[in-house]
Design an enzyme around this catalytic site. Structure first.
Site: not given
Length: 90
Positions: A20, A38
């Site tokens: 990320r 996520n």
């Protein structure tokens, strides 16, 4: 320049590897907004908003992701463009 929105589900070994944060840094290079999040099943959802050309460049990067990840598959869908002010990680 045409602005577009894109939602990508990234599958593979993409959690607990900094995916990320690398994605956010790469998106900012292309002046893209959106988020990386996520998911409970181990995938990462990436939403991108910006100029078509830059979104396409980011999609190319996402095919491999950072060196710490192993991208297995991308599921890409177009979404409505939304004006955002940053790229966030959840």
């Amino acid at each position: 320049m045409e602005n577009i929105g894109c939602k990508i589900i990234v599958s593979g070994n993409v959690q607990a590897v900094g995916f990320r944060y690398y994605t956010r840094n790469e998106a900012r290079k292309y002046n893209l907004m959106g988020h990386a999040k996520n998911l409970h099943n181990g995938d990462v959802e990436v939403v991108l908003y910006g100029e078509r050309e830059n979104v396409l460049k980011m999609l190319q990067w996402l095919e491999n992701g950072p060196k710490t990840a192993r991208v297995g598959k991308l599921a890409v869908s177009g979404i409505a463009y939304s004006s955002q002010v940053d790229f966030l990680c959840f």
